[in-house]
Motif scaffolding. Structure first.
Motif, short mmCIF file in Angstrom:
data_model
loop_
_atom_site.label_atom_id
_atom_site.label_comp_id
_atom_site.label_asym_id
_atom_site.label_seq_id
_atom_site.Cartn_x
_atom_site.Cartn_y
_atom_site.Cartn_z
N ALA A 62 0.84 -1.19 0.00
CA ALA A 62 0.00 0.00 0.00
C ALA A 62 0.88 1.24 0.00
CB ALA A 62 -0.92 0.02 1.21
N LYS A 63 0.40 2.29 -0.67
CA LYS A 63 1.09 3.57 -0.71
C LYS A 63 0.04 4.68 -0.79
CE LYS A 63 4.33 6.36 -3.46
NZ LYS A 63 5.22 6.75 -2.36
N ASP A 64 0.18 5.66 0.10
CA ASP A 64 -0.76 6.79 0.12
C ASP A 64 -2.21 6.31 0.23
OD1 ASP A 64 1.41 8.50 -0.17
OD2 ASP A 64 1.27 8.48 -2.36
N GLY A 65 -2.42 5.22 0.99
CA GLY A 65 -3.77 4.72 1.20
C GLY A 65 -4.34 3.92 0.04
N GLN A 66 -3.52 3.64 -0.97
CA GLN A 66 -3.99 2.90 -2.13
C GLN A 66 -3.25 1.57 -2.26
OE1 GLN A 66 -4.69 5.45 -5.78
NE2 GLN A 66 -3.27 6.79 -4.69
N PRO A 67 -3.93 0.52 -2.73
CA PRO A 67 -3.23 -0.74 -2.98
C PRO A 67 -2.15 -0.53 -4.03
CG PRO A 67 -5.61 -1.02 -3.12
CD PRO A 67 -5.37 0.45 -3.06
N SER A 68 -1.00 -1.14 -3.81
CA SER A 68 0.12 -0.93 -4.73
C SER A 68 0.71 -2.25 -5.21
CB SER A 68 1.21 -0.10 -4.05
OG SER A 68 1.79 -0.82 -2.98
N ARG A 69 1.29 -2.18 -6.39
CA ARG A 69 2.04 -3.29 -6.97
C ARG A 69 3.29 -2.69 -7.61
NH1 ARG A 69 2.08 -5.90 -12.15
NH2 ARG A 69 2.66 -8.11 -12.02
N ASP A 70 4.44 -3.11 -7.14
CA ASP A 70 5.70 -2.53 -7.58
C ASP A 70 6.50 -3.60 -8.32
OD1 ASP A 70 7.68 -0.68 -7.91
OD2 ASP A 70 8.45 -0.79 -5.86
N VAL A 71 6.88 -3.30 -9.56
CA VAL A 71 7.63 -4.25 -10.39
C VAL A 71 9.02 -3.67 -10.64
CG1 VAL A 71 7.72 -5.52 -12.55
CG2 VAL A 71 5.50 -5.02 -11.48
N VAL A 72 10.04 -4.37 -10.16
CA VAL A 72 11.43 -3.93 -10.30
C VAL A 72 12.16 -4.91 -11.22
CG1 VAL A 72 13.58 -3.43 -9.09
CG2 VAL A 72 11.38 -2.90 -8.00
N THR A 73 12.75 -4.39 -12.28
CA THR A 73 13.42 -5.23 -13.27
C THR A 73 14.86 -4.78 -13.45
OG1 THR A 73 11.33 -5.50 -14.46
CG2 THR A 73 13.35 -6.11 -15.63
N VAL A 74 15.79 -5.72 -13.30
CA VAL A 74 17.20 -5.44 -13.57
C VAL A 74 17.43 -5.68 -15.06
CG1 VAL A 74 19.58 -5.98 -12.96
CG2 VAL A 74 17.77 -6.29 -11.26
N THR A 75 17.78 -4.63 -15.78
CA THR A 75 17.95 -4.75 -17.23
C THR A 75 19.36 -5.23 -17.58
OG1 THR A 75 18.81 -2.54 -17.71
CG2 THR A 75 16.42 -2.75 -17.39
N HIS A 76 19.56 -5.47 -18.88
CA HIS A 76 20.89 -5.83 -19.37
C HIS A 76 21.67 -4.60 -19.80
CE1 HIS A 76 18.86 -9.76 -19.63
NE2 HIS A 76 20.08 -10.29 -19.59
N ARG A 77 21.09 -3.43 -19.62
CA ARG A 77 21.72 -2.20 -20.07
C ARG A 77 22.71 -1.66 -19.03
NH1 ARG A 77 18.20 1.90 -20.51
NH2 ARG A 77 16.42 0.85 -19.57
N VAL A 78 23.71 -0.99 -19.52
CA VAL A 78 24.73 -0.36 -18.68
C VAL A 78 24.89 1.09 -19.12
CG1 VAL A 78 27.18 -0.33 -18.03
CG2 VAL A 78 25.97 -2.52 -18.27
N ARG A 79 24.95 2.00 -18.16
CA ARG A 79 25.19 3.40 -18.45
C ARG A 79 26.38 3.88 -17.62
NH1 ARG A 79 21.11 8.68 -17.66
NH2 ARG A 79 22.70 10.24 -18.16
N THR A 80 27.29 4.58 -18.26
CA THR A 80 28.44 5.13 -17.54
C THR A 80 28.07 6.50 -17.00
OG1 THR A 80 30.01 3.92 -18.93
CG2 THR A 80 30.85 5.82 -17.71
N ILE A 81 28.20 6.66 -15.67
CA ILE A 81 27.86 7.91 -15.00
C ILE A 81 29.06 8.37 -14.19
CG2 ILE A 81 26.32 9.02 -13.35
CD1 ILE A 81 24.23 6.90 -14.02
N ASP A 82 29.51 9.56 -14.48
CA ASP A 82 30.65 10.13 -13.75
C ASP A 82 31.83 9.16 -13.73
OD1 ASP A 82 31.72 12.35 -12.50
OD2 ASP A 82 31.15 11.73 -10.48
N GLY A 83 32.03 8.45 -14.83
CA GLY A 83 33.15 7.53 -14.98
C GLY A 83 32.91 6.12 -14.50
N ALA A 84 31.74 5.85 -13.91
CA ALA A 84 31.45 4.52 -13.37
C ALA A 84 30.40 3.80 -14.21
CB ALA A 84 30.97 4.62 -11.92
N PRO A 85 30.66 2.55 -14.63
CA PRO A 85 29.64 1.78 -15.35
C PRO A 85 28.56 1.32 -14.39
CG PRO A 85 31.59 0.43 -14.99
CD PRO A 85 31.93 1.80 -14.48
N CYS A 86 27.30 1.63 -14.69
CA CYS A 86 26.19 1.34 -13.79
C CYS A 86 25.15 0.46 -14.47
CB CYS A 86 25.51 2.63 -13.33
SG CYS A 86 26.60 3.79 -12.48
#
Length: 238
Positions: A62-86
């Motif tokens: 639940a979030k803010d009084g509402q039923p919630s469903r949270d989907v978290v997916t680890v992708t195959h993509r990589v992005r370099t940020i401030d010199g670090a591959p993320c």
């Protein structure tokens, strides 16, 4: 994850809250301090917060009084940020069945096994799918924003870190307040409890329960709200 395991996780977070009282405070560490500049990799295999590409986590609550469903997916993509591959992680939060918030997170791991948080791009949506707010969006190295430690390599009770820093937008902190043995594996410390807070929301405290080899299995507001998210499905990446 089975329903039995989830119930065990819920019981642990309640017991851990009591056990953690009086554990003592430790000095907050500056997440940027290090004797040597660490080397980073997008291959995040920290056992407390593994991010194997293709893995999908589903949480209900639940979030803010509402039923919630949270989907978290680890992708195959990589992005370099401030010199670090993320590694790029997508987070989609549904409220009453409609997409209410979409977020892209970027994580990396250093040569010591610590997981670092390098930014997020987040947006809240109205019922028509229009963006109503991007508050909380930040990127390491941009406009003074700094990365933070999201998970140490070897957590110890009392450790405290800043997860992120973008003044006025993203200032989350966490502290390790419990390490426990689950009933299914006595003698093995494979359950971890943290307390999270931010000076941007004084009076609000969240707890997260991690299981070694899985990651977050339960998150709930302990003070200042009633949000909750419980892991109900885990699909491993290929």
């Amino acid at each position: 994850m089975t329903r039995r395991a989830l119930l065990l996780s819920t019981a642990l977070i309640a017991a851990a809250t009591v056990a953690a009282v009086g554990s003592g405070a430790s000095q907050l560490r500056d997440s940027q301090a290090a004797s040597q500049a660490p080397r980073f990799t997008a291959h995040v295999d920290n056992p407390w917060f593994p991010l194997l590409p293709g893995t999908r986590y589903v949480y209900i609550g639940a979030k803010d009084g509402q039923p919630s469903r949270d989907v978290v997916t680890v992708t195959h993509r990589v992005r370099t940020i401030d010199g670090a591959p993320c590694v790029v992680v997508q987070d989609r939060l549904y409220l009453r069945g409609r997409l209410g918030e979409r977020t892209t997170d970027w994580y990396t791991q250093d040569s010591r096994g610590r997981v670092w948080y390098f930014g997020e791009d987040t947006a809240e949506l109205d019922r028509n799918g229009h963006v109503t707010s991007t508050s909380g969006t930040w990127l390491a190295g941009v406009n003074g924003a700094k990365p933070g430690i999201f998970m140490p390599a070897h957590p110890r009770v009392g450790q405290s870190f800043r997860q992120e820093f973008y003044k006025g937008q993203a200032e989350d902190h966490f502290k390790v307040i419990g390490l426990f043995s689950r009933v299914v594996a006595p003698g093995t410390k494979n359950a971890l409890l943290t307390r999270e807070w931010t000076p941007l929301e004084p009076g609000t405290i969240d707890h997260k329960l991690y299981v070694r080899g899985i990651g977050v299995v339960l998150e709930q507001t302990q003070k200042g709200g009633n949000e909750r998210a419980e892991l109900v499905s885990l699909t491993r990446g290929a």
